[in-house]
Design an enzyme around this catalytic site. Structure first.
Site, PDB file in Angstrom:
ATOM      1  N   ASN A 278       0.874  -1.166   0.000  1.00  0.00           N
ATOM      2  CA  ASN A 278       0.000   0.000   0.000  1.00  0.00           C
ATOM      3  C   ASN A 278       0.914   1.219   0.000  1.00  0.00           C
ATOM      4  O   ASN A 278       1.516   1.553   1.013  1.00  0.00           O
ATOM      5  CB  ASN A 278      -0.886  -0.033   1.257  1.00  0.00           C
ATOM      6  CG  ASN A 278      -1.859   1.123   1.310  1.00  0.00           C
ATOM      7  OD1 ASN A 278      -1.822   2.021   0.461  1.00  0.00           O
ATOM      8  ND2 ASN A 278      -2.721   1.112   2.307  1.00  0.00           N
TER       9      ASN A 278
ATOM     10  N   ARG B 188      -2.548  -2.115  -3.484  1.00  0.00           N
ATOM     11  CA  ARG B 188      -3.787  -1.385  -3.256  1.00  0.00           C
ATOM     12  C   ARG B 188      -3.754  -0.157  -4.168  1.00  0.00           C
ATOM     13  O   ARG B 188      -2.799   0.615  -4.147  1.00  0.00           O
ATOM     14  CB  ARG B 188      -3.865  -0.935  -1.809  1.00  0.00           C
ATOM     15  CG  ARG B 188      -5.037  -0.023  -1.589  1.00  0.00           C
ATOM     16  CD  ARG B 188      -5.086   0.494  -0.169  1.00  0.00           C
ATOM     17  NE  ARG B 188      -6.316   1.268  -0.017  1.00  0.00           N
ATOM     18  CZ  ARG B 188      -6.362   2.443   0.603  1.00  0.00           C
ATOM     19  NH1 ARG B 188      -5.266   2.981   1.117  1.00  0.00           N
ATOM     20  NH2 ARG B 188      -7.512   3.077   0.715  1.00  0.00           N
TER      21      ARG B 188
ATOM     22  N   HIS C 219     -13.286   2.312   0.186  1.00  0.00           N
ATOM     23  CA  HIS C 219     -13.249   1.221   1.186  1.00  0.00           C
ATOM     24  C   HIS C 219     -13.845  -0.065   0.612  1.00  0.00           C
ATOM     25  O   HIS C 219     -14.294  -0.939   1.382  1.00  0.00           O
ATOM     26  CB  HIS C 219     -14.069   1.590   2.457  1.00  0.00           C
ATOM     27  CG  HIS C 219     -13.472   2.687   3.279  1.00  0.00           C
ATOM     28  ND1 HIS C 219     -14.252   3.596   3.954  1.00  0.00           N
ATOM     29  CD2 HIS C 219     -12.192   3.001   3.557  1.00  0.00           C
ATOM     30  CE1 HIS C 219     -13.475   4.446   4.609  1.00  0.00           C
ATOM     31  NE2 HIS C 219     -12.215   4.095   4.383  1.00  0.00           N
TER      32      HIS C 219
ATOM     33  N   ILE D  69     -15.808   2.155   9.985  1.00  0.00           N
ATOM     34  CA  ILE D  69     -15.634   3.410  10.721  1.00  0.00           C
ATOM     35  C   ILE D  69     -14.228   3.468  11.299  1.00  0.00           C
ATOM     36  O   ILE D  69     -13.933   2.875  12.345  1.00  0.00           O
ATOM     37  CB  ILE D  69     -16.688   3.532  11.850  1.00  0.00           C
ATOM     38  CG1 ILE D  69     -18.082   3.147  11.318  1.00  0.00           C
ATOM     39  CG2 ILE D  69     -16.731   4.954  12.381  1.00  0.00           C
ATOM     40  CD1 ILE D  69     -19.139   3.088  12.387  1.00  0.00           C
ATOM     41  N   GLY D  70     -13.357   4.124  10.560  1.00  0.00           N
ATOM     42  CA  GLY D  70     -11.985   4.321  11.027  1.00  0.00           C
ATOM     43  C   GLY D  70     -11.720   5.813  11.007  1.00  0.00           C
ATOM     44  O   GLY D  70     -12.622   6.601  11.282  1.00  0.00           O
ATOM     45  N   ASN D  71     -10.493   6.221  10.677  1.00  0.00           N
ATOM     46  CA  ASN D  71     -10.254   7.661  10.488  1.00  0.00           C
ATOM     47  C   ASN D  71     -11.147   8.175   9.376  1.00  0.00           C
ATOM     48  O   ASN D  71     -11.826   9.174   9.500  1.00  0.00           O
ATOM     49  CB  ASN D  71      -8.782   7.919  10.151  1.00  0.00           C
ATOM     50  CG  ASN D  71      -7.945   7.869  11.406  1.00  0.00           C
ATOM     51  OD1 ASN D  71      -8.341   8.374  12.442  1.00  0.00           O
ATOM     52  ND2 ASN D  71      -6.787   7.230  11.310  1.00  0.00           N
TER      53      ASN D  71
ATOM     54  N   ARG E  20     -12.800  14.767   8.430  1.00  0.00           N
ATOM     55  CA  ARG E  20     -13.603  15.165   7.256  1.00  0.00           C
ATOM     56  C   ARG E  20     -15.046  15.433   7.660  1.00  0.00           C
ATOM     57  O   ARG E  20     -15.583  14.726   8.521  1.00  0.00           O
ATOM     58  CB  ARG E  20     -13.604  14.058   6.198  1.00  0.00           C
ATOM     59  CG  ARG E  20     -12.270  13.841   5.551  1.00  0.00           C
ATOM     60  CD  ARG E  20     -12.402  12.828   4.412  1.00  0.00           C
ATOM     61  NE  ARG E  20     -11.128  12.206   4.147  1.00  0.00           N
ATOM     62  CZ  ARG E  20     -10.943  10.896   3.996  1.00  0.00           C
ATOM     63  NH1 ARG E  20     -11.962  10.062   4.055  1.00  0.00           N
ATOM     64  NH2 ARG E  20      -9.735  10.425   3.760  1.00  0.00           N
TER      65      ARG E  20
ATOM     66  N   GLU F 116     -14.646  -1.475  15.249  1.00  0.00           N
ATOM     67  CA  GLU F 116     -14.237  -2.699  15.956  1.00  0.00           C
ATOM     68  C   GLU F 116     -14.041  -2.477  17.446  1.00  0.00           C
ATOM     69  O   GLU F 116     -14.209  -3.393  18.245  1.00  0.00           O
ATOM     70  CB  GLU F 116     -12.913  -3.239  15.367  1.00  0.00           C
ATOM     71  CG  GLU F 116     -13.053  -3.787  13.967  1.00  0.00           C
ATOM     72  CD  GLU F 116     -11.710  -3.968  13.264  1.00  0.00           C
ATOM     73  OE1 GLU F 116     -10.698  -4.229  13.952  1.00  0.00           O
ATOM     74  OE2 GLU F 116     -11.669  -3.834  12.031  1.00  0.00           O
TER      75      GLU F 116
ATOM     76  N   GLU G 140      -8.016  -5.811   4.728  1.00  0.00           N
ATOM     77  CA  GLU G 140      -7.919  -5.472   3.306  1.00  0.00           C
ATOM     78  C   GLU G 140      -6.703  -6.149   2.665  1.00  0.00           C
ATOM     79  O   GLU G 140      -6.748  -6.557   1.509  1.00  0.00           O
ATOM     80  CB  GLU G 140      -7.809  -3.944   3.151  1.00  0.00           C
ATOM     81  CG  GLU G 140      -9.117  -3.245   3.469  1.00  0.00           C
ATOM     82  CD  GLU G 140      -8.958  -1.796   3.870  1.00  0.00           C
ATOM     83  OE1 GLU G 140      -8.479  -1.546   5.009  1.00  0.00           O
ATOM     84  OE2 GLU G 140      -9.302  -0.911   3.086  1.00  0.00           O
TER      85      GLU G 140
END
Ligand code: ADP
Length: 404
Positions: free
Chosen positions: A7, A91, A180, A209-211, A241, A334, A384
């Site tokens: 990535n 990625r 995502h 739901i992460g950053n 954001r 999580e 991922e």
């Protein structure tokens, strides 16, 4: 078969080496501050307790990847030689309308990624840099691209178009793409193992739901709608954001505050969301702590965040005429029982019954609703990188799917 998953960002990269089909991670690591004299390389092999760190001059992605290969094949002792790397999976953020599936990298695929640079100016150039550097470092080794947008290419036009002049879609590819996708695809692929029902007969709402955060409506295994749009700014409120706002705010705020278009965009991307409202942080752990200590602004930020996610869940229940499975994934999804509980407490009209104990105390992949609940609620840690390794394995071996 060993598959290296990469990535690449503009000044950093992350990697994991998988032994397939066992799906064992042999080593994982990352390099930060590429382009500097003190680039930091951190890595950890399977079974190792702490992690190893080195600081050195790394001027570009090619040097960074040379160092990754050196660590994988020599310093860590994980592999004996470079020949043991069978393929590389990358990625790639934006596949535009060209890619509904992952693809082996060819000159044509690279041109298509280049064509989408305008749609993802921060990410696609870095992804391409990584691909080209890897071609130089491991010539002849097959490489694959796995796109963040691909899973959402199944959205129908009435879901992906904006209600603006149609000609803008035709001329400039202005439409909703969603992101995502690799994560939503991975977590939804785990649902049949948890609920023992065929994904083809299920209506799933997936909350990553992460950053960054996005919600996806997945019907019969295919994404039918998702909250992020042409860029990752649309949708729910995130760490820094804004998510959805009235588009007229741009004209009004820019005039009042004397902001150029790029400054306004930067405000929405980097200074809004949890951070903008709390004035403290975009990190949910810090917001939760401050809220518990009585910070009113952090409590407000938390409540707005929860409310905006819940509204999207409600919208997707309406979009699919029902929901069978609600799932939570990524850093916040999580790890925050509080957020999950607040969301679920207001979804009881669906016949959803949370199991407080499973929600608060359980670990890892699990069901957190009661057996009597009409909606099954799950926590599914995302992976991922594993999805990228699976896709790459399928592509290089000419298999039909990764299912064993
Ligand atoms: P990224 O989108 O960068 O991959 P992650 O999925 O790792 O991000 O999510 C990072 C977010 O998860 C941060 O806001 C972090 O505070 C949050 N998070 C991690 N652990 C917890 C926790 N125990 N409680 C609440 N939030 C958490």
């Amino acid at each position: 078969m060993n598959i290296l998953v990469l990535n690449c960002g503009s000044s950093s990269l992350k990697y994991q080496l998988f032994r397939m089909p066992e799906e064992q991670v042999l080593i994982r690591g990352g390099i930060e501050k590429i382009g500097s004299e003190d680039a930091l390389h951190t890595y950890k092999t399977d079974g190792q307790d702490g992690q190893d760190q080195t600081t050195s001059q790394i001027l570009d992605h090619r040097e960074a990847l040379q160092q990754v290969i050196e660590v994988v094949t020599h310093r860590s002792g994980v592999l004996q030689s470079v020949e043991e790397i069978a393929a590389v999976g990358h990625r790639v953020v934006h596949g535009g309308e060209q890619f509904a599936l992952s693809s082996l990298l060819t000159d044509e695929v690279k041109r298509a990624i280049q064509d989408n640079v305008e749609l993802a100016p921060l990410h696609n150039p870095a992804n391409l840099q990584g691909i080209e550097a890897m071609e130089a470092v491991l010539p002849g080794v097959p490489q694959a691209a796995v796109f963040d947008t691909a899973f959402h290419q199944s959205m129908p036009p009435e879901h992906y178009l904006y209600p603006i002049p149609y000609v803008l879609y035709k001329r400039h590819k202005v439409r909703r793409y969603g992101f995502h996708g690799t994560s939503h695809r991975y977590v939804s692929s785990r649902v049949p193992y948890l609920v023992h029902r065929d994904l083809m007969n299920l209506k799933v709402i997936s909350c990553h739901i992460g950053n960054g955060a996005s919600v996806a409506a997945i019907q019969n295994g295919r994404s039918t709608d998702t909250s992020m749009g042409m860029t990752p700014l649309e949708g729910v409120m995130m760490g820094t954001r804004s998510g959805d706002i009235d588009p007229s705010l741009q004209e009004y705020i820019s005039r009042k505050e004397g902001l150029a278009a790029a400054e306004f965009s930067s405000m929405l991307n980097k200074h809004s969301g949890l951070y903008g409202i709390s004035g403290l942080s975009g990190d949910m752990r810090k917001i939760t702590e401050a809220r518990a200590k009585g910070s009113a602004r952090s409590a407000l930020a938390f409540d707005m965040y929860e409310y905006r996610i819940r509204k999207y869940i409600g919208a997707y229940v309406a979009a699919m005429n029902g929901v069978d499975v609600l799932l939570f994934t990524a850093g916040v999804g999580e790890n925050s029982p509080l957020l999950r509980r607040k969301i679920c407490d207001n979804l009881t009209y669906l016949g959803l019954e949370l199991d407080p104990q499973a929600n608060d105390q359980g670990k890892g992949e699990r069901i957190i609703s009661l057996p009597t609940s009409r909606v099954t609620v799950c926590v599914i840690p995302t992976n991922e990188e594993l999805m990228i390794a699976r896709d790459t394995q399928v592509l290089v071996s000419g298999l039909e799917s990764w299912e064993k």
